[in-house]
Each structure stands twice: as C-alpha cells, then as structure tokens.
Design a protein around this motif. Structure first.
Motif, short mmCIF file in Angstrom:
data_model
loop_
_atom_site.label_atom_id
_atom_site.label_comp_id
_atom_site.label_asym_id
_atom_site.label_seq_id
_atom_site.Cartn_x
_atom_site.Cartn_y
_atom_site.Cartn_z
N GLU A 1 13.59 1.07 43.90
CA GLU A 1 13.33 0.25 45.09
C GLU A 1 12.25 -0.80 44.82
O GLU A 1 12.39 -1.96 45.20
N ARG A 2 11.19 -0.40 44.14
CA ARG A 2 10.10 -1.35 43.86
C ARG A 2 10.51 -2.39 42.83
O ARG A 2 10.13 -3.56 42.97
N ILE A 3 11.27 -2.00 41.83
CA ILE A 3 11.76 -2.96 40.84
C ILE A 3 12.60 -4.03 41.53
O ILE A 3 12.42 -5.23 41.31
N LYS A 4 13.53 -3.59 42.37
CA LYS A 4 14.42 -4.53 43.07
C LYS A 4 13.63 -5.46 44.00
O LYS A 4 13.96 -6.63 44.13
N ALA A 5 12.59 -4.95 44.64
CA ALA A 5 11.84 -5.72 45.62
C ALA A 5 10.73 -6.59 45.02
O ALA A 5 10.43 -7.66 45.54
N GLU A 6 10.12 -6.13 43.92
CA GLU A 6 8.88 -6.76 43.46
C GLU A 6 8.95 -7.48 42.11
O GLU A 6 8.10 -8.32 41.84
N LEU A 7 9.89 -7.13 41.27
CA LEU A 7 9.92 -7.72 39.93
C LEU A 7 10.46 -9.14 39.96
O LEU A 7 11.51 -9.38 40.55
N PRO A 8 9.76 -10.11 39.35
CA PRO A 8 10.26 -11.49 39.32
C PRO A 8 11.39 -11.65 38.29
O PRO A 8 11.22 -12.22 37.22
N VAL A 9 12.54 -11.07 38.66
CA VAL A 9 13.77 -11.17 37.86
C VAL A 9 14.84 -11.73 38.78
O VAL A 9 14.96 -11.30 39.92
N TRP A 10 15.59 -12.71 38.27
CA TRP A 10 16.61 -13.36 39.08
C TRP A 10 17.97 -13.21 38.42
O TRP A 10 18.08 -13.22 37.19
#
Length: 148
Positions: free
Chosen positions: A123-132
């Motif tokens: 959940e945190r990776i999906k919400a917070e990581l600057p990956v597009w």
C-alpha cells in the motif's frame, strides 16, 4: 557495533523473473528462525481503456528520490513489525501484460506479522513511491497509469 542501514537498489530493468523469485524464496530455507513468509506479486493486467487495450507498462522513476523513499518505508515497517527479512523489487522499463512488475517478500517468526507488513508495504509503495507507469496501448498510443 551495529551495521549502518543504507538504501538498497530495489529496481530491476524489465520484468521480474519467476526464477529470481524462486531463488529468493529458496535462500530463506536455511533461516530456521522464520515461521512465516508473505509474498505479493504485482502483474501487468490487459486492461481495456477507451483509448485501446493495455499491452505493456513502461515504468519510470525519479530513482534517487524513490530509493530514499523506499528506504524510509522499509525502516518504518521494520520498526513496526517483528520481521526477520524484507525484500522489495520494482520494475523499470517495459513490462508486458502477464509479466511481473513488483515483488514484495516479508518473513517473520509468525505469519501474521509477515502478512500485515507485506500488506502495508504494498500500500505504501503504491501511494508514496515516485514511480510512474505509462500504459502502452495496442492502438500505438499510451495513457499514464493511476495507482489505486
């Protein structure tokens, strides 16, 4: 003296191979204080969009910032749960439909901590990581993916 923790490179060019996942799992067989593992595998879906059908996702990131943020998330989750191990791998570049783009693997003495930590990490990776993710369409176009 405790070893200083530093950001690890979580990025893999292209899809994450099933062989690398199997090897990661096998490497934990000798760690006899682990009683439970939790694994999340993110796979590219063949979504139908108004503009066309998704055939791949081209992932990009602000890598330096993403690695720092991943480290921050990793440390927070390690502090919150009694984990033995944690692994995060995210694809960069093109990943075709049906291929794996995210591998999150947590291990602990008991299953609940591993499962809860794995859930929170995803959940945190999906919400917070600057990956597009740029979804590549069969119509030769593309649309930017929204994380949900």
């Amino acid at each position: 003296m405790e070893k200083e923790r530093r950001p690890k490179n979580i990025f893999v060019q292209g899809p994450i191979s099933p062989e690398s996942i199997a090897k990661s799992i096998a490497n934990h067989g000798s760690k006899t204080d682990i009683g439970g593992h939790s694994i999340f595998l993110g796979q590219v879906r063949a979504d139908a969009k108004a503009e066309g059908n998704v055939i791949a996702i081209d992932y990009s990131a602000y890598e330096a910032m993403a690695l720092e943020k991943a480290f921050e998330i990793r440390e927070a989750v390690f502090a919150k749960y009694p984990l033995n191990c944690m692994h995060i791998y995210h694809s960069l570049g093109e990943v075709k439909v049906g291929e794996l783009c995210l591998f999150v693997f947590t291990s602990s003495k008991h299953r609940k901590a591993a499962m809860d930590a794995c859930d929170e990490l995803v959940e945190r990776i999906k919400a917070e990581l600057p990956v597009w993710g740029k979804e590549i369409l069969d119509t030769q176009g593309h649309v930017w993916k929204l994380n949900t």
